[in-house]
Design an enzyme around this catalytic site. Structure first.
Site, PDB file in Angstrom:
ATOM      1  N   LYS A  81      27.726 104.626  43.194  1.00  0.00           N
ATOM      2  CA  LYS A  81      28.753 105.541  43.710  1.00  0.00           C
ATOM      3  C   LYS A  81      28.550 106.891  43.044  1.00  0.00           C
ATOM      4  O   LYS A  81      28.269 106.950  41.840  1.00  0.00           O
ATOM      5  CB  LYS A  81      30.139 104.974  43.394  1.00  0.00           C
ATOM      6  CG  LYS A  81      31.304 105.774  43.968  1.00  0.00           C
ATOM      7  CD  LYS A  81      32.632 105.103  43.641  1.00  0.00           C
ATOM      8  CE  LYS A  81      33.813 105.853  44.265  1.00  0.00           C
ATOM      9  NZ  LYS A  81      35.105 105.190  43.955  1.00  0.00           N
ATOM     10  N   SER A 156      38.008 104.184  48.011  1.00  0.00           N
ATOM     11  CA  SER A 156      37.178 105.373  47.983  1.00  0.00           C
ATOM     12  C   SER A 156      35.676 105.082  47.906  1.00  0.00           C
ATOM     13  O   SER A 156      34.880 105.946  48.246  1.00  0.00           O
ATOM     14  CB  SER A 156      37.567 106.249  46.800  1.00  0.00           C
ATOM     15  OG  SER A 156      37.304 105.605  45.573  1.00  0.00           O
ATOM     16  N   SER A 180      39.819 100.678  45.284  1.00  0.00           N
ATOM     17  CA  SER A 180      38.658 101.384  45.825  1.00  0.00           C
ATOM     18  C   SER A 180      37.367 100.576  45.845  1.00  0.00           C
ATOM     19  O   SER A 180      36.364 101.045  46.394  1.00  0.00           O
ATOM     20  CB  SER A 180      38.418 102.683  45.044  1.00  0.00           C
ATOM     21  OG  SER A 180      39.363 103.644  45.407  1.00  0.00           O
TER      22      SER A 180
END
Lengths: 499, 129
Positions: A81, A156, A180
């Site tokens: 990420k 997210s 997330s």
């Protein structure tokens, strides 16, 4: 060969590497080819360094030839990420603020994965600074759900989930502040593990809400999640909230297969109330029935407090912490600097106005407000007290339960743009996951079914459904074993989207 | 549109009046003093956050944050008498680093992301007139 490799688990790939049936270079080339073929549509990656990945793959193959392979992750590509530092690689947090930022050091998890021989493979799209539930709040454009490109992958960590679901990486790292990791894993039909707060070092993770943020992993199987967790868990003196387990980090991969239960599993009745999609309710109840039939004791529990107040407490605490953490982006030392500033103070106002996107600004304003003089006690302090009560409620039900079962999300993947104009309805999509972060517990989402594509002629597609399992603090081994038990008896995780 | 009320707003109004220097520092506050509003004073808060907002953003955020604040009002129903606030979920407290020197970033690495630099220093616009 490529098609055969890209949907294999890490455990399977490790065996192929060990037995010399495939090289790390061939493996990395397969994922590069797949990414080049599909990422124009999925848009999971913010950036990737193919030359660097191939160089590391060569080095891994060299080690193996010399009998110095480092374990199951040696030679395996792993997506990051775009909020976790990899030395010498971009770190954008999907924000214009950090569009040109290059990490000057490795995060602790990066160091550990490199030491295990894993190959950092690209930086994956996300909601800006991890604020969002759909990966639409990215300065570089939205990521699509590989099962239906008109829908969101969740967020997210949407890029991390989509990359694994689409076969662009075998595993990836994400961060989970309010769901997330678990929510996008559910929406993309893969495994998403959020460890106990303090188990994995946050050093080198760009902070959103420090008392809630936790790094975790996306994988195709529970065993793969255990392999990665084993590599990244552990005390780190560079993260003062890092917890030292006196007995050491367990061998999750071996242990999860040894534990066969039966377990006492709680089902919070409030998590099946209004707002839950009937198809998701049915799939999750079938999963609960599976555990009952395999000898587990299923107990209905009541968690009225968490279901009623967790989202409200979360959005005060998380925004307060974000307003403080993001004060560092002032245009002075790094990040975007406005070219239009007339003096040093104006530099702050304009650099931040130009560098941050809408949701980040909204949360900074809300967080600043709840911390401001005259409102601190009414909002922030009260939310922290409610947080204590939510943790107490979890600990009370854990007196009689080893873990809890619930849906991960109230609905399957929603359409891109559907909730973009309504922040509150977006916030409520995290209703089942947020309490876990407030209480600092471990949680996992595993695939447990698909919605029916009743309007297939209209373009409707089957969408994945996630089962959330919530564990007790630092008891990841039980959590993984419970998840593994279900996975072994079902084949949802072997289905892949057609791209 | 849902709006919510803030009974403690008066506390905020009187504080800066007693302190002219503080008032000057927070320029946007004068608007608040002249026009006390039951809604969040978005200009005042944006000023605290050092964030320039457009008029459109101010209007939109006021409405959206009003709805969110209305939603979180439900926390006021909870009896929190005697409850300890929880700052984080990790069972560790008062963590001290060992008093051992370690290398930090090199000058080159520390400055590699600086928007502007000169003589191994980060350069910014003039602070003093």
């Amino acid at each position: 060969m490529t098609e055969e490799l890209i949907f294999k688990s890490v455990a399977e790939l490790a065996t192929l590497l060990e037995t010399g049936k495939v090289t790390s270079v061939a493996l990395v080339k397969a994922f590069i080819a797949r990414t080049q073929a599909v990422d124009g549509r999925v848009k999971a990656f913010n950036s990737r360094d193919e030359a660097n990945a191939l160089a590391l793959a060569h080095a891994s193959d060299e080690r193996r030839t010399q009998g110095q392979a480092r374990g199951p992750l040696d030679g395996i590509p792993i997506g990051f990420k775009d909020v976790i530092s990899v030395d010498g690689q971009p770190l954008t947090c999907s924000s214009k603020m950090l569009a040109n930022y290059v990490s000057p050091y490795d995060a602790t998890v990066t160091e550990k994965l490199k030491a295990a021989g894993a190959i950092p493979w690209g930086r994956l799209n996300m909601d800006e600074f991890a604020m969002g539930s759909s990966t639409e709040n990215s300065a570089f454009g939205a990521t699509a759900n590989p099962w239906d490109l008109t829908r969101v992958p969740g967020g997210s960590s949407g890029g991390s989930a989509a990359a694994v679901a689409a076969g662009e990486a075998p595993v990836s790292l994400g961060s989970d502040t309010g769901g997330s990791i678990r929510q996008p894993a559910a929406l993309c039909g893969i495994v998403g593990l959020k460890p106990t707060y303090g188990l994995v070092s946050r050093y080198g993770l760009a902070a959103f809400a420090s008392s809630l943020d936790q790094i975790g992993t996306f994988a195709r199987t529970v065993e793969d999640a255990a392999i990665v967790l084993g590599a990244i868990a552990g005390h780190d003196s560079r993260d003062s909230t890092s917890f030292e387990i006196k007995t050491g980090i367990p061998d999750y991969r071996t242990e999860l297969k040894k534990r066969a239960g039966p377990w006492r599993l709680g089902v919070p009745k409030e998590f099946f109330g209004q707002g839950l999609d009937p198809e998701i309710s049915t799939s999750v109840r079938q999963a609960i029935d599976f555990y009952r039939k395999s000898g587990c004791e299923i107990r209905e529990v009541s968690m009225p407090f968490t279901s009623e107040y967790a989202v409200a407490a979360y959005y005060i605490i998380a925004t307060a912490e974000c307003s403080s953490n993001l004060a560092r982006y002032d245009g002075v030392r790094y990040g975007h600097r406005s070219a239009n500033a007339t003096n040093a103070i104006d530099l702050y106002f304009k650099s931040r106005a130009e560098g941050f996107g809408e949701e980040v600004k909204r949360r900074i304003i809300l967080g600043t407000y709840v911390l401001s003089s005259g409102y601190y006690d009414a909002y922030y302090l009260r939310a922290q007290k409610v947080r204590s009560l939510i943790r107490d409620e979890f600990m009370r039900v854990f007196q009689d339960c080893d873990a809890l079962l619930s849906p991960t999300t109230p609905t399957a993947a929603f359409k891109i743009g559907e909730k973009a104009a309504d922040p509150l309805s977006m916030y409520l999509s995290d209703i089942y996951t947020i309490g876990v972060n407030l209480a600092g517990l471990p949680g996992i989402s595993i695939p447990c079914g698909f919605t029916k594509a009743e309007g297939a002629w209209w373009g409707d597609k089957e969408l994945p459904i996630g089962l959330q399992i919530i564990g007790q603090p630092f008891r990841e081994t039980d959590l993984l074993a419970i998840a593994h038990r279900y996975e072994q008896a079902h084949d949802w995780h072997q289905r892949h989207p057609t791209l | 549109m849902v709006r919510c009320r803030y009974p403690k707003a008066r506390v905020l109004i009187f504080l800066p009046i007693a302190n002219p220097a503080f008032d000057r520092l927070l320029g946007g506050l004068s608007v608040f003093i002249m026009n006390p509003s039951p809604e969040m004073n978005i200009e005042y808060v944006a000023n605290l956050a050092r964030l320039a907002l457009t008029d459109a953003e101010k209007t939109r955020f006021s409405q959206q944050l009003g709805e969110i604040l209305h939603y979180v009002e439900k926390l006021k129903q909870v009896d929190v008498t005697g409850v300890e606030p929880m700052a984080h979920a990790s069972p560790v407290f008062n963590v001290w680093a060992a008093d051992v020197p370690v290398d930090g970033l090199s000058v080159e690495k520390a400055l590699q992301n600086a928007p502007s630099q000169r003589d191994n220093l980060i350069a910014i616009p003039k602070v003093m007139e």
